[in-house]
Design a protein around this motif. Structure first.
Motif, mmCIF file in Angstrom:
data_model
loop_
_atom_site.group_PDB
_atom_site.id
_atom_site.type_symbol
_atom_site.label_atom_id
_atom_site.label_comp_id
_atom_site.label_asym_id
_atom_site.label_seq_id
_atom_site.Cartn_x
_atom_site.Cartn_y
_atom_site.Cartn_z
ATOM 1 N N LYS A 114 0.834 -1.203 0.000
ATOM 2 C CA LYS A 114 0.000 0.000 0.000
ATOM 3 C C LYS A 114 0.873 1.259 0.000
ATOM 4 N N ILE A 117 1.657 1.916 -3.613
ATOM 5 C CA ILE A 117 0.494 2.506 -4.280
ATOM 6 C C ILE A 117 0.373 3.993 -3.940
ATOM 7 N N ALA A 118 0.594 4.326 -2.671
ATOM 8 C CA ALA A 118 0.479 5.712 -2.221
ATOM 9 C C ALA A 118 1.557 6.597 -2.839
ATOM 10 N N GLU A 120 3.202 6.096 -5.677
ATOM 11 C CA GLU A 120 2.936 6.254 -7.106
ATOM 12 C C GLU A 120 1.772 7.209 -7.361
ATOM 13 N N ARG A 121 0.777 7.182 -6.478
ATOM 14 C CA ARG A 121 -0.360 8.094 -6.624
ATOM 15 C C ARG A 121 0.079 9.549 -6.432
ATOM 16 N N ARG A 124 1.896 10.724 -9.479
ATOM 17 C CA ARG A 124 0.990 10.993 -10.607
ATOM 18 C C ARG A 124 0.281 12.333 -10.442
ATOM 19 N N GLU A 125 -0.135 12.618 -9.205
ATOM 20 C CA GLU A 125 -0.872 13.857 -8.957
ATOM 21 C C GLU A 125 0.023 15.081 -9.156
ATOM 22 N N TYR A 334 -9.115 12.467 2.135
ATOM 23 C CA TYR A 334 -8.836 11.037 2.035
ATOM 24 C C TYR A 334 -10.111 10.266 1.723
ATOM 25 N N ASP A 338 -9.793 3.593 1.453
ATOM 26 C CA ASP A 338 -8.370 3.256 1.346
ATOM 27 C C ASP A 338 -7.790 2.765 2.666
#
Length: 375
Positions: A114, A117-118, A120-121, A124-125, A334, A338
């Motif tokens: 996780k 995932i966080a 990479e997010r 991206r943002e 949030y 998640d």
């Protein structure tokens, strides 16, 4: 029965503790000096790192490291959602943004998958720059630093181990507070190694970081007390607390760490088929700041806690509110979905009495009350 019996601990070590305190009073040296320096050497040797820098408390320890790394506005720092408030608080205090990450359902520690995932997010943002991850050694169990380290290396993150609860634990012999680029611990009285007030420490193998930390914790001093080369803080461990910790460190190594693991095994023998008991992965060793069981629902947890209270058995809920739902972080948006694991843990965990001086009879009493009630 005490949840963590500090009074009995003192009585067991009274003579040595009293002598240590009187030595400091006789010396008249209350800030810094020999007692603090000797403790730092002993702690560094025990953990197996080059530098130990003591400070006023565990929260300052975390904050000082972020200051030394120049973590600031626009930076993202990844923090477990299931932890004490201070781990996220220091991030915001230093101007950066905490990014909360769900935890593993068995260890309760930061979930490396996780985390990936966080990170990479956030990339991206494009609004924040990922800089640091702060794994927490929750309840005494070291986090999965091998897996977390892989994510950190891939995305160029610094790793700051929050070992406030983990001092004394290890992974395949490598001590907690020796992982990552730096680590911290707390000497709050109820911690595995606690003093009689507030206290904290930072551990690192990096010479430059250690030099900056020693400056930052004393008003940003340079070569002398009145040569100030940066903006710092006033965060020092008192000599009396250092003397107390030297006595308690000896007892901790010789007896207490082994005793809490003995208590863990005794609890597990009696509760393993009744409730979900603490999970310790192969090769991991916990210092058991807490012995935390997991119930089936919030109703069952709360009812059991009430029943224990009626039988004069203390218990605690660590923690009943996730980090992402704390009012102090309400400006951060949030998605509650998640944090499925953390949300469940906040409703189902219960910590039982746990300390080195629990007797087998104490554990038998607590366990029988739980077993009889749930059956």
């Amino acid at each position: 029965m005490e949840f963590r019996d500090l009074k009995l601990q003192y009585q067991k070590n009274k003579e040595a503790l009293d002598e240590a305190i009187l030595d400091v009073l006789t010396s008249g040296q209350y800030i810094g000096g020999k007692y603090v320096k000797d403790l730092e050497v002993q702690l560094a040797e025990y953990i197996g790192v080059k530098h130990c820098i003591t400070c006023a408390n565990g929260t300052d320890a975390l904050s000082l490291v972020l200051m030394a790394w120049d973590i600031k506005e626009g930076d993202a720092v990844f923090v477990p959602d299931f932890t004490f408030f201070a781990t996220g608080e220091v991030v915001s205090y230093n101007g950066a943004t905490p990014v909360f990450v769900d935890v593993d359902e068995r260890t309760f520690n930061l979930d490396p998958n996780k985390l990936l995932i966080a990170v990479e997010r956030v990339k991206r943002e494009g609004k924040l720059t990922p800089k640091v991850v702060i794994p927490v050694d929750l309840f005494g169990l070291p986090a999965d630093y091998e897996a977390i380290g892989k994510v950190a290396k891939e995305h160029n993150l610094l790793v700051l181990e929050d070992g406030a609860q983990g001092f004394g634990g290890h992974i395949n012999g490598q001590m907690a507070c020796s992982f990552g680029n730096a680590a911290t611990t707390s000497f709050f009285p109820a911690k595995p190694l606690g003093c009689y007030g507030d206290g904290g420490a930072i551990f690192t193998n990096n010479d430059q970081t250690a030099d900056i930390l020693r400056s930052l914790k004393t008003h940003g001093k340079g070569e002398s007390k009145y040569d100030n080369v940066r903006i710092g803080v006033n965060s020092r461990l008192d000599a009396i607390q250092a003397a107390i910790l030297q006595v308690k460190l000896k007892t901790f190594k010789e007896q207490e760490l082994e005793s809490v693991n003995r208590a863990f095994k005794l609890y597990n023998e009696r509760l393993i088929n009744v409730v979900e008991t603490p999970y310790i992965p192969k090769g991991f060793y916990s210092s058991f700041a807490q012995y935390t069981i997991k119930l089936k629902s919030i109703d069952q947890r709360n009812a059991l806690q009430k029943h224990l209270r009626l039988n004069d058995i203390p218990s605690m809920v660590y923690y009943n509110k996730p980090m992402h739902l704390q009012d102090a972080f309400k400006n951060l948006k949030y998605d509650d979905d998640d944090f499925v694991v953390t949300n469940n843990l906040c409703d189902t965990v219960l910590s039982l009495p746990m300390h080195p001086y629990l007797t087998e009879n104490d554990i038998e009493t607590v366990s029988n009350i739980i077993v009889n009630y749930l059956n």
